[in-house]
Design a protein around this motif. Structure first.
Motif, PDB file in Angstrom:
ATOM      1  N   LYS A  13       0.825  -1.178   0.021  1.00  0.00           N
ATOM      2  CA  LYS A  13       0.140   0.054  -0.014  1.00  0.00           C
ATOM      3  C   LYS A  13       0.853   1.209  -0.031  1.00  0.00           C
ATOM      4  N   THR A  46      -2.837   0.349   8.873  1.00  0.00           N
ATOM      5  CA  THR A  46      -3.063   0.422   7.344  1.00  0.00           C
ATOM      6  C   THR A  46      -3.276  -1.135   6.939  1.00  0.00           C
ATOM      7  N   GLU A  55      -9.266   0.768   3.322  1.00  0.00           N
ATOM      8  CA  GLU A  55      -8.110   1.038   2.185  1.00  0.00           C
ATOM      9  C   GLU A  55      -8.047   0.274   1.216  1.00  0.00           C
TER      10      GLU A  55
END
Length: 250
Positions: A13, A46, A55
């Protein structure tokens, strides 16, 4: 062999130029409790948010029972009911009572009747010790009470896994114990859990597996005994030494 529920393959990511996650690989098996530890900024939250598609992964795959969750045909709404999430900041609806907070998702996503939803919500609010507060709004509750309502809300959706994103970090120290005791009871009941946490005692005593993240990668993973008594990596040793000494002082 335990059934694999989630499989993460080469997950990365990036936000702009910043690579937050780099080549993350791990699996979650049915009934496992996995604690994810590491310094702030190591990519733990995350990663959890990618698992729930809050996300969107930049590259790599996340498979739920072998199906890619980023496939265009994948039912994300249903998936989020089956892979529940408990947030650091509770994310309750301020204009709704504890009971209504635990019913709304059931009615909207699972299409349960109001009566069915209330029966299930009451069952789980009782399980987390919040029966006497069912008509209270979040503004009338302590942090620990809000988090217990948030856990009941996640449970009411009959999830296969619950993801916990630092569920005690927004709480006053005296509230932490009440939330951890609920989570420990859930772990003992066989619920599959992935917990991003700074609570080293929970990671050590309750987890089946501990994952240590640093700089956006999984640096080390193993049983609590392996990670806490004989970590392979110097960075893991430094982190644990600092965290355990801080928690002793508190």
């Amino acid at each position: 062999m335990c059934e694999t529920i989630l499989e993460v393959k080469h997950l990365s990511k990036t936000f702009g130029e910043n690579e937050i996650l780099k080549d993350i690989n791990f699996t979650v098996k049915k009934g496992e409790v996995i604690s994810v530890i590491g310094s702030s900024g190591s990519g733990k939250s995350t990663m959890l948010r990618c698992l729930n598609l809050l996300e969107t992964p930049t590259s790599g795959e996340i498979l739920y029972h072998g199906n890619s969750i980023t496939d265009k045909k994948f039912d994300v709404r249903r998936y989020r009911a089956e892979v529940g999430m408990v947030f650091q900041s509770f994310n309750l609806f301020d204009n709704m009572s504890a009971l209504k907070n635990c019913c709304i998702g059931q009615i909207k996503v699972l299409k349960r009747t109001k009566k069915q939803a209330e029966e299930i919500a009451l069952q789980y609010l009782d399980k987390v010790g919040m029966t006497q507060y069912i008509n209270a709004r979040p503004s009338q509750l302590s942090g620990g009470q809000k988090q217990r309502v948030a856990i009941a809300r996640a449970l009411a959706m009959d999830p296969e896994i619950i993801l916990f994103d630092e569920p005690t970090s927004a709480l006053d120290p005296e509230m932490v114990g009440e939330v951890l005791s609920v989570m420990t009871a859930l772990a003992k009941s066989g619920l599959t859990m992935v917990v991003v946490t700074h609570e080293m005692s929970f990671a050590r005593d309750v987890s089946d597996r501990v994952v240590f993240m640093d700089g956006g990668i999984i640096l080390e993973e193993g049983t609590p005994q392996q990670i806490f008594t004989n970590p392979n990596n110097q960075r893991t040793r430094q982190f644990l030494s600092r965290m355990l000494s801080e928690q002793k002082q508190n």
